[in-house]
Design a protein around this motif. Structure first.
Motif, mmCIF file in Angstrom:
data_model
loop_
_atom_site.group_PDB
_atom_site.id
_atom_site.type_symbol
_atom_site.label_atom_id
_atom_site.label_comp_id
_atom_site.label_asym_id
_atom_site.label_seq_id
_atom_site.Cartn_x
_atom_site.Cartn_y
_atom_site.Cartn_z
ATOM 1 N N THR A 265 -3.927 -8.261 -1.703
ATOM 2 C CA THR A 265 -2.906 -9.301 -1.787
ATOM 3 C C THR A 265 -2.916 -9.981 -3.148
ATOM 4 N N GLU A 266 -4.095 -10.299 -3.651
ATOM 5 C CA GLU A 266 -4.193 -10.971 -4.950
ATOM 6 C C GLU A 266 -3.593 -10.121 -6.054
ATOM 7 N N TRP A 267 -3.915 -8.828 -6.046
ATOM 8 C CA TRP A 267 -3.386 -7.936 -7.088
ATOM 9 C C TRP A 267 -1.874 -7.800 -6.964
ATOM 10 N N LEU A 268 -1.381 -7.697 -5.748
ATOM 11 C CA LEU A 268 0.062 -7.563 -5.532
ATOM 12 C C LEU A 268 0.808 -8.792 -6.055
ATOM 13 N N GLU A 269 0.251 -9.954 -5.857
ATOM 14 C CA GLU A 269 0.894 -11.176 -6.321
ATOM 15 C C GLU A 269 0.868 -11.271 -7.842
ATOM 16 N N GLU A 270 -0.217 -10.836 -8.454
ATOM 17 C CA GLU A 270 -0.342 -10.936 -9.911
ATOM 18 C C GLU A 270 0.404 -9.830 -10.648
ATOM 19 N N ASN A 271 0.737 -8.758 -9.942
ATOM 20 C CA ASN A 271 1.415 -7.618 -10.559
ATOM 21 C C ASN A 271 2.686 -7.246 -9.799
ATOM 22 N N SER A 272 3.376 -8.243 -9.312
ATOM 23 C CA SER A 272 4.541 -7.999 -8.465
ATOM 24 C C SER A 272 5.614 -7.170 -9.151
ATOM 25 N N GLU A 273 5.700 -7.264 -10.483
ATOM 26 C CA GLU A 273 6.727 -6.520 -11.207
ATOM 27 C C GLU A 273 6.452 -5.020 -11.233
ATOM 28 N N LEU A 274 5.226 -4.616 -10.900
ATOM 29 C CA LEU A 274 4.861 -3.191 -10.920
ATOM 30 C C LEU A 274 5.072 -2.513 -9.571
ATOM 31 N N VAL A 275 5.085 -3.286 -8.506
ATOM 32 C CA VAL A 275 4.975 -2.709 -7.162
ATOM 33 C C VAL A 275 6.157 -1.824 -6.798
ATOM 34 N N SER A 276 7.375 -2.265 -7.082
ATOM 35 C CA SER A 276 8.542 -1.475 -6.681
ATOM 36 C C SER A 276 8.541 -0.110 -7.366
ATOM 37 N N GLY A 277 8.157 -0.056 -8.614
ATOM 38 C CA GLY A 277 8.097 1.220 -9.323
ATOM 39 C C GLY A 277 7.023 2.135 -8.781
ATOM 40 N N ILE A 278 5.855 1.563 -8.453
ATOM 41 C CA ILE A 278 4.770 2.353 -7.867
ATOM 42 C C ILE A 278 5.199 2.955 -6.535
ATOM 43 N N LEU A 279 5.829 2.135 -5.701
ATOM 44 C CA LEU A 279 6.252 2.629 -4.393
ATOM 45 C C LEU A 279 7.350 3.683 -4.515
ATOM 46 N N ALA A 280 8.243 3.512 -5.481
ATOM 47 C CA ALA A 280 9.290 4.517 -5.686
ATOM 48 C C ALA A 280 8.675 5.853 -6.091
ATOM 49 N N ASP A 281 7.677 5.812 -6.977
ATOM 50 C CA ASP A 281 7.008 7.047 -7.399
ATOM 51 C C ASP A 281 6.227 7.671 -6.246
ATOM 52 N N TYR A 282 5.612 6.840 -5.429
ATOM 53 C CA TYR A 282 4.848 7.336 -4.286
ATOM 54 C C TYR A 282 5.780 7.994 -3.267
ATOM 55 N N LYS A 283 6.924 7.370 -3.030
ATOM 56 C CA LYS A 283 7.920 7.945 -2.124
ATOM 57 C C LYS A 283 8.373 9.307 -2.630
ATOM 58 N N ALA A 284 8.625 9.411 -3.926
ATOM 59 C CA ALA A 284 9.057 10.680 -4.520
ATOM 60 C C ALA A 284 7.962 11.738 -4.408
ATOM 61 N N SER A 285 6.717 11.330 -4.538
ATOM 62 C CA SER A 285 5.596 12.260 -4.447
ATOM 63 C C SER A 285 5.487 12.853 -3.043
ATOM 64 N N ILE A 286 5.673 12.029 -2.028
ATOM 65 C CA ILE A 286 5.631 12.509 -0.641
ATOM 66 C C ILE A 286 6.812 13.438 -0.368
ATOM 67 N N ALA A 287 7.992 13.073 -0.879
ATOM 68 C CA ALA A 287 9.174 13.918 -0.700
ATOM 69 C C ALA A 287 8.963 15.285 -1.350
ATOM 70 N N TYR A 288 8.313 15.298 -2.505
ATOM 71 C CA TYR A 288 8.029 16.555 -3.205
ATOM 72 C C TYR A 288 7.114 17.447 -2.364
ATOM 73 N N ALA A 289 6.101 16.858 -1.740
ATOM 74 C CA ALA A 289 5.178 17.645 -0.922
ATOM 75 C C ALA A 289 5.910 18.331 0.220
ATOM 76 N N ASN A 290 6.835 17.626 0.834
ATOM 77 C CA ASN A 290 7.580 18.209 1.951
ATOM 78 C C ASN A 290 8.602 19.245 1.492
ATOM 79 N N ALA A 291 9.189 19.029 0.314
ATOM 80 C CA ALA A 291 10.240 19.921 -0.173
ATOM 81 C C ALA A 291 9.688 21.149 -0.892
ATOM 82 N N GLU A 292 8.535 21.001 -1.535
ATOM 83 C CA GLU A 292 7.952 22.083 -2.338
ATOM 84 C C GLU A 292 6.498 22.301 -1.925
ATOM 85 N N PRO A 293 6.267 22.794 -0.715
ATOM 86 C CA PRO A 293 4.889 22.870 -0.204
ATOM 87 C C PRO A 293 3.965 23.767 -1.015
#
Length: 360
Positions: A265-293
């Protein structure tokens, strides 16, 4: 005083999570509190001597197996970006993931998440809830990454449903964690009492893999990719029951979800501007695993998340890799209700409140 409180918290969590929920194979002892105190400030931009671009370090914890599989492409892309930074061709500020990879959450992930050595971690869902309760809100749930990965395997043709387990001996892994609670719940939903109508013998994942692949036992419950490995080694073994189907057939509310991504929680609050980009990249990474096994499986072997690419490729369709965030995260609450009813300590003694869910 602070060190004593931290040590007590780590010991409590290590006892609670001796087994990884559906993925770990052995119980872990308590872990002493590390000497390093939690960081007081947000991660600074650091100009590495060998790179022309500045970067921000993000300390990421991953578990081997399905909980960590979805991050393979994320790591590969990050390495490619870092190579550009070294060459002076990367524009902007780079996020550099420093990865801690382990098999046992109690020793490899929990202590480092608590003392601030890790910022984000992919962990079992019951561990996420217990960490939230034990740290009094010190972690938040960012995303769900894995649905149920448990399968009942049979060397034979007699079992096609949970009800068919009546009168049989089932070898299983995950005692004291997600697998045990889910198995007991599903047996009871099908009119069977564990220990009376079904004999359950608990062993480690490695032991079961060896016994089932060699034909020494005929019936077991294993998670992917261990279950996949058994079927690749012994063509007579079949996937008798997918516990995702059994969960849905039981009428249980919510989704059977075993893996997730959490953040301090502390890190998320101090780095809130990074979180949306990290989650977008993580979502894309999971999608890649399913699409390109096939390509994703090679990366999973490269980053040692799964031992062999062939196993990873065969396991991906069974691993139920997903990405769920925002308000949809709250659907996991129904799963927590099942765990709480089975054993309140499995999720830290309470069903998490709404503050647990990261909803920007």
């Amino acid at each position: 005083m602070k060190r004593n409180k931290t040590a007590a918290l780590l010991l409590s969590l290590a006892l609670t999570f001796g087994l990884l929920g559906g993925c770990a194979s052995t119980a872990a002892p308590g872990t002493a509190a590390p000497e390093t105190a939690p960081p007081e400030t947000a991660a600074p931009e650091t100009a590495a001597p060998e790179t022309a671009a500045p970067y921000v370090t993000v300390n990421l914890g991953l578990l081997k197996g399905p909980t960590g599989m979805g991050a393979a492409k994320l790591l590969a892309d990050n390495d490619a970006d870092f190579a550009q930074a070294e060459a002076g061709t990367y524009e902007g500020t780079l996020l550099r993931y420093e990865v801690t990879l382990g098999a046992d959450p109690a020793n490899d992930i929990v202590p480092k998440l608590i003392n601030g050595e890790l910022d984000l971690a992919a962990v079992p869902t019951n561990l996420a809830a217990s960490l939230y309760n034990k740290t009094q809100g010190g972690v938040k749930l960012l995303a769900l990454n894995t649905l149920g990965v448990l399968h009942i395997l049979e060397n034979g043709e007699s079992v096609h449903s949970m009800a068919d387990l009546a009168g049989k001996t089932l070898y299983a892994t995950g005692q004291g964690a997600n697998p045990e609670y889910v198995l007991h719940y599903l047996l009871e939903q099908n009119g069977l009492t564990p220990g009376r109508d079904v004999t359950i013998e608990w062993k480690t994942s490695d032991e079961l893999t060896t016994l089932m692949a060699s034909g020494e036992i005929e019936l077991c419950m294993l998670p992917v990719p261990a279950a996949t490995s058994v079927m690749l080694q012994n063509a007579d073994v079949r996937d008798a029951v997918d516990l995702n189907d059994a969960w849905a057939g039981s009428g249980a509310r919510g989704t059977f979800t075993m893996g997730c991504l959490v953040g301090r929680t502390e890190w998320l609050e101090e780095n809130s501007e990074l979180v949306s980009g990290i989650l977008a990249d993580y979502k894309a990474s999971i999608a890649y695993a399913n699409a390109e096994p096939e390509q994703a499986a090679a990366l999973m072997e490269q980053y040692e998340i799964v031992p062999k690419a062939a196993v990873a490729k065969a396991a991906i369709p069974q691993a139920n890799l997903v990405y769920v965030d925002g308000e949809d995260l709250m659907e996991v609450s129904s799963y927590y209700e099942v765990l709480f009813a089975a054993d309140p300590t499995s999720i830290g003694g309470a069903i998490p409140d709404d503050a647990f869910y990261y909803v920007p």
